[in-house]
Design a protein around this motif. Structure first.
Motif, PDB file in Angstrom:
ATOM      1  N   LEU A  76       0.861  -1.037  -0.008  1.00  0.00           N
ATOM      2  CA  LEU A  76      -0.063   0.046  -0.032  1.00  0.00           C
ATOM      3  C   LEU A  76       1.155   1.161   0.084  1.00  0.00           C
ATOM      4  O   LEU A  76       0.538   2.346  -0.613  1.00  0.00           O
ATOM      5  CB  LEU A  76      -0.947   0.099   1.181  1.00  0.00           C
ATOM      6  CG  LEU A  76      -2.166  -0.999   1.183  1.00  0.00           C
ATOM      7  CD1 LEU A  76      -2.779  -1.096   2.495  1.00  0.00           C
ATOM      8  CD2 LEU A  76      -3.042  -0.789   0.223  1.00  0.00           C
ATOM      9  N   SER A  77       2.120   1.161   0.704  1.00  0.00           N
ATOM     10  CA  SER A  77       2.649   2.536   0.790  1.00  0.00           C
ATOM     11  C   SER A  77       3.320   2.610  -0.554  1.00  0.00           C
ATOM     12  O   SER A  77       3.789   3.807  -0.657  1.00  0.00           O
ATOM     13  CB  SER A  77       4.065   2.075   1.924  1.00  0.00           C
ATOM     14  OG  SER A  77       3.584   2.251   3.132  1.00  0.00           O
ATOM     15  N   THR A  78       3.966   1.763  -1.072  1.00  0.00           N
ATOM     16  CA  THR A  78       4.610   2.199  -2.617  1.00  0.00           C
ATOM     17  C   THR A  78       3.672   2.671  -3.625  1.00  0.00           C
ATOM     18  O   THR A  78       4.100   3.635  -4.302  1.00  0.00           O
ATOM     19  CB  THR A  78       4.722   0.461  -3.056  1.00  0.00           C
ATOM     20  OG1 THR A  78       5.692   0.083  -2.387  1.00  0.00           O
ATOM     21  CG2 THR A  78       5.531   0.831  -4.518  1.00  0.00           C
ATOM     22  N   ARG A  79       2.372   2.495  -3.413  1.00  0.00           N
ATOM     23  CA  ARG A  79       1.124   3.316  -4.288  1.00  0.00           C
ATOM     24  C   ARG A  79       0.806   4.452  -3.375  1.00  0.00           C
ATOM     25  O   ARG A  79      -0.113   5.100  -4.161  1.00  0.00           O
ATOM     26  CB  ARG A  79      -0.003   2.178  -4.220  1.00  0.00           C
ATOM     27  CG  ARG A  79       0.348   0.923  -5.420  1.00  0.00           C
ATOM     28  CD  ARG A  79      -0.244  -0.165  -5.045  1.00  0.00           C
ATOM     29  NE  ARG A  79       0.229  -1.203  -6.053  1.00  0.00           N
ATOM     30  CZ  ARG A  79       1.260  -2.129  -5.776  1.00  0.00           C
ATOM     31  NH1 ARG A  79       2.066  -1.738  -4.726  1.00  0.00           N
ATOM     32  NH2 ARG A  79       1.881  -2.977  -6.680  1.00  0.00           N
ATOM     33  N   GLY A  80       1.388   4.833  -2.310  1.00  0.00           N
ATOM     34  CA  GLY A  80       0.697   5.999  -1.770  1.00  0.00           C
ATOM     35  C   GLY A  80      -0.546   5.857  -1.270  1.00  0.00           C
ATOM     36  O   GLY A  80      -1.106   6.907  -0.953  1.00  0.00           O
ATOM     37  N   PHE A  81      -0.891   4.769  -0.973  1.00  0.00           N
ATOM     38  CA  PHE A  81      -2.445   4.600  -0.247  1.00  0.00           C
ATOM     39  C   PHE A  81      -2.525   4.209   1.165  1.00  0.00           C
ATOM     40  O   PHE A  81      -3.468   4.564   1.651  1.00  0.00           O
ATOM     41  CB  PHE A  81      -2.962   3.072  -0.896  1.00  0.00           C
ATOM     42  CG  PHE A  81      -3.243   3.205  -2.442  1.00  0.00           C
ATOM     43  CD1 PHE A  81      -3.107   4.470  -3.168  1.00  0.00           C
ATOM     44  CD2 PHE A  81      -3.544   2.121  -3.089  1.00  0.00           C
ATOM     45  CE1 PHE A  81      -3.348   4.477  -4.524  1.00  0.00           C
ATOM     46  CE2 PHE A  81      -3.771   2.055  -4.371  1.00  0.00           C
ATOM     47  CZ  PHE A  81      -3.674   3.377  -5.236  1.00  0.00           C
ATOM     48  N   LEU A  82      -1.300   3.729   1.885  1.00  0.00           N
ATOM     49  CA  LEU A  82      -1.416   3.628   3.187  1.00  0.00           C
ATOM     50  C   LEU A  82      -1.628   4.899   4.166  1.00  0.00           C
ATOM     51  O   LEU A  82      -0.928   5.785   3.854  1.00  0.00           O
ATOM     52  CB  LEU A  82      -0.279   2.569   3.913  1.00  0.00           C
ATOM     53  CG  LEU A  82      -0.190   2.447   5.401  1.00  0.00           C
ATOM     54  CD1 LEU A  82      -1.245   1.303   5.296  1.00  0.00           C
ATOM     55  CD2 LEU A  82       0.980   1.910   5.668  1.00  0.00           C
ATOM     56  N   ARG A  83      -2.617   4.713   5.040  1.00  0.00           N
ATOM     57  CA  ARG A  83      -2.880   5.841   5.857  1.00  0.00           C
ATOM     58  C   ARG A  83      -2.585   5.828   7.209  1.00  0.00           C
ATOM     59  O   ARG A  83      -2.065   6.639   7.931  1.00  0.00           O
ATOM     60  CB  ARG A  83      -4.431   6.418   5.847  1.00  0.00           C
ATOM     61  CG  ARG A  83      -4.756   6.909   4.391  1.00  0.00           C
ATOM     62  CD  ARG A  83      -3.941   8.106   3.803  1.00  0.00           C
ATOM     63  NE  ARG A  83      -4.340   8.338   2.421  1.00  0.00           N
ATOM     64  CZ  ARG A  83      -3.601   8.179   1.453  1.00  0.00           C
ATOM     65  NH1 ARG A  83      -2.061   7.699   1.680  1.00  0.00           N
ATOM     66  NH2 ARG A  83      -3.845   8.593   0.182  1.00  0.00           N
ATOM     67  N   GLU A  84      -2.843   4.141   7.921  1.00  0.00           N
ATOM     68  CA  GLU A  84      -2.692   4.180   9.212  1.00  0.00           C
ATOM     69  C   GLU A  84      -2.531   2.618   9.619  1.00  0.00           C
ATOM     70  O   GLU A  84      -3.466   1.926   8.796  1.00  0.00           O
ATOM     71  CB  GLU A  84      -3.724   4.764   9.931  1.00  0.00           C
ATOM     72  CG  GLU A  84      -3.455   4.484  11.324  1.00  0.00           C
ATOM     73  CD  GLU A  84      -4.602   5.273  12.398  1.00  0.00           C
ATOM     74  OE1 GLU A  84      -4.739   5.265  13.421  1.00  0.00           O
ATOM     75  OE2 GLU A  84      -5.718   5.874  11.682  1.00  0.00           O
ATOM     76  N   VAL A  85      -1.982   2.168  10.418  1.00  0.00           N
ATOM     77  CA  VAL A  85      -1.803   0.731  10.722  1.00  0.00           C
ATOM     78  C   VAL A  85      -2.233   0.602  12.062  1.00  0.00           C
ATOM     79  O   VAL A  85      -1.579   1.313  12.928  1.00  0.00           O
ATOM     80  CB  VAL A  85      -0.517   0.039  10.400  1.00  0.00           C
ATOM     81  CG1 VAL A  85      -0.585  -1.390  11.017  1.00  0.00           C
ATOM     82  CG2 VAL A  85      -0.113   0.077   9.046  1.00  0.00           C
ATOM     83  N   THR A  86      -3.154   0.011  12.520  1.00  0.00           N
ATOM     84  CA  THR A  86      -3.761  -0.098  14.104  1.00  0.00           C
ATOM     85  C   THR A  86      -3.774  -1.736  14.285  1.00  0.00           C
ATOM     86  O   THR A  86      -4.408  -2.422  13.367  1.00  0.00           O
ATOM     87  CB  THR A  86      -4.985   0.705  14.155  1.00  0.00           C
ATOM     88  OG1 THR A  86      -6.076  -0.029  13.542  1.00  0.00           O
ATOM     89  CG2 THR A  86      -4.987   2.178  13.851  1.00  0.00           C
ATOM     90  N   PRO A  87      -3.578  -2.049  15.652  1.00  0.00           N
ATOM     91  CA  PRO A  87      -4.209  -3.259  16.206  1.00  0.00           C
ATOM     92  C   PRO A  87      -5.578  -3.544  15.940  1.00  0.00           C
ATOM     93  O   PRO A  87      -6.350  -2.708  15.908  1.00  0.00           O
ATOM     94  CB  PRO A  87      -3.783  -3.202  17.684  1.00  0.00           C
ATOM     95  CG  PRO A  87      -2.925  -1.982  17.957  1.00  0.00           C
ATOM     96  CD  PRO A  87      -3.290  -1.169  16.766  1.00  0.00           C
ATOM     97  N   PHE A  88      -5.793  -4.687  15.423  1.00  0.00           N
ATOM     98  CA  PHE A  88      -7.260  -4.988  15.107  1.00  0.00           C
ATOM     99  C   PHE A  88      -7.692  -5.844  16.209  1.00  0.00           C
ATOM    100  O   PHE A  88      -7.113  -6.758  16.823  1.00  0.00           O
ATOM    101  CB  PHE A  88      -7.107  -5.985  13.670  1.00  0.00           C
ATOM    102  CG  PHE A  88      -8.761  -6.667  13.414  1.00  0.00           C
ATOM    103  CD1 PHE A  88      -9.803  -5.856  13.214  1.00  0.00           C
ATOM    104  CD2 PHE A  88      -8.807  -7.939  13.782  1.00  0.00           C
ATOM    105  CE1 PHE A  88     -11.015  -6.157  12.835  1.00  0.00           C
ATOM    106  CE2 PHE A  88     -10.229  -8.479  13.214  1.00  0.00           C
ATOM    107  CZ  PHE A  88     -11.171  -7.632  12.866  1.00  0.00           C
ATOM    108  N   ARG A  89      -8.804  -5.548  16.634  1.00  0.00           N
ATOM    109  CA  ARG A  89      -9.464  -6.126  17.746  1.00  0.00           C
ATOM    110  C   ARG A  89     -10.726  -6.836  17.378  1.00  0.00           C
ATOM    111  O   ARG A  89     -11.594  -6.120  16.844  1.00  0.00           O
ATOM    112  CB  ARG A  89      -9.798  -5.027  18.893  1.00  0.00           C
ATOM    113  CG  ARG A  89      -8.739  -4.361  19.399  1.00  0.00           C
ATOM    114  CD  ARG A  89      -8.710  -4.030  20.831  1.00  0.00           C
ATOM    115  NE  ARG A  89      -7.608  -3.015  21.004  1.00  0.00           N
ATOM    116  CZ  ARG A  89      -6.495  -3.204  21.122  1.00  0.00           C
ATOM    117  NH1 ARG A  89      -5.839  -4.537  20.737  1.00  0.00           N
ATOM    118  NH2 ARG A  89      -5.553  -2.169  21.473  1.00  0.00           N
ATOM    119  N   PHE A  90     -10.919  -8.054  17.800  1.00  0.00           N
ATOM    120  CA  PHE A  90     -12.054  -8.905  17.480  1.00  0.00           C
ATOM    121  C   PHE A  90     -12.599  -9.603  18.693  1.00  0.00           C
ATOM    122  O   PHE A  90     -11.952 -10.278  19.446  1.00  0.00           O
ATOM    123  CB  PHE A  90     -11.970 -10.053  16.421  1.00  0.00           C
ATOM    124  CG  PHE A  90     -13.055 -10.640  15.894  1.00  0.00           C
ATOM    125  CD1 PHE A  90     -13.849 -10.227  14.947  1.00  0.00           C
ATOM    126  CD2 PHE A  90     -13.382 -11.811  16.502  1.00  0.00           C
ATOM    127  CE1 PHE A  90     -14.799 -10.516  14.533  1.00  0.00           C
ATOM    128  CE2 PHE A  90     -14.543 -12.554  16.181  1.00  0.00           C
ATOM    129  CZ  PHE A  90     -15.379 -11.823  15.003  1.00  0.00           C
TER     130      PHE A  90
END
Length: 95
Positions: A76-90
Motif C-alpha cells: 500500500l505504501s508503494t502506491r501512496g495508499f497507506l494511511r494508518e496501521v492499528t491493532p485489530f480487535r475482534f
C-alpha cells in the motif's frame, strides 16, 4: 469506525493483489489476514485509500496477521495508499 474491505483487489495487468476471495469469515468467526491464501487470524488493520478514487476522509481496510503486516503495508505504501496501521480487535469494541 472504518469500513472493512475484505474482497480481492487487482493490480495493473490483472495480477491478483492481496485480499480475500469470496471465502471470508462467517458470523462470529475471527476475520483472517487479507494476504491472498492466508487464513491466519488478523492482528492488524491497515487503513488506506486511493486519493484518485476516494475522498480524503474515506478509509478502506485490509486486515493482516503478524507475518504479512509488513508485506501488505509495503504494498500500500508503494502506491501512496497507506494511511494508518492499528491493532485489530475482534470482536470490535463498542463505544
Amino acid at each position: 469506525m472504518a469500513e472493512f474491505d475484505l474482497l480481492s483487489a487487482l493490480q495493473a495487468g490483472g495480477t491478483p493483489a492481496p485480499g480475500h476471495t469470496a471465502a471470508t469469515a462467517g458470523p462470529g468467526e475471527h476475520p483472517p489476514c487479507s494476504r491472498k491464501g492466508c487464513r491466519t487470524p488478523a492482528a492488524w488493520a491497515l487503513l488506506w485509500n486511493n486519493p484518485r478514487l476516494h475522498t480524503p476522509e474515506r478509509r478502506k481496510t485490509w486486515l493482516a496477521c503478524e507475518e504479512h503486516r509488513v508485506w501488505l503495508a509495503d504494498y500500500l505504501s508503494t502506491r501512496g495508499f497507506l494511511r494508518e496501521v492499528t491493532p485489530f480487535r475482534f470482536p470490535p469494541q463498542e463505544g
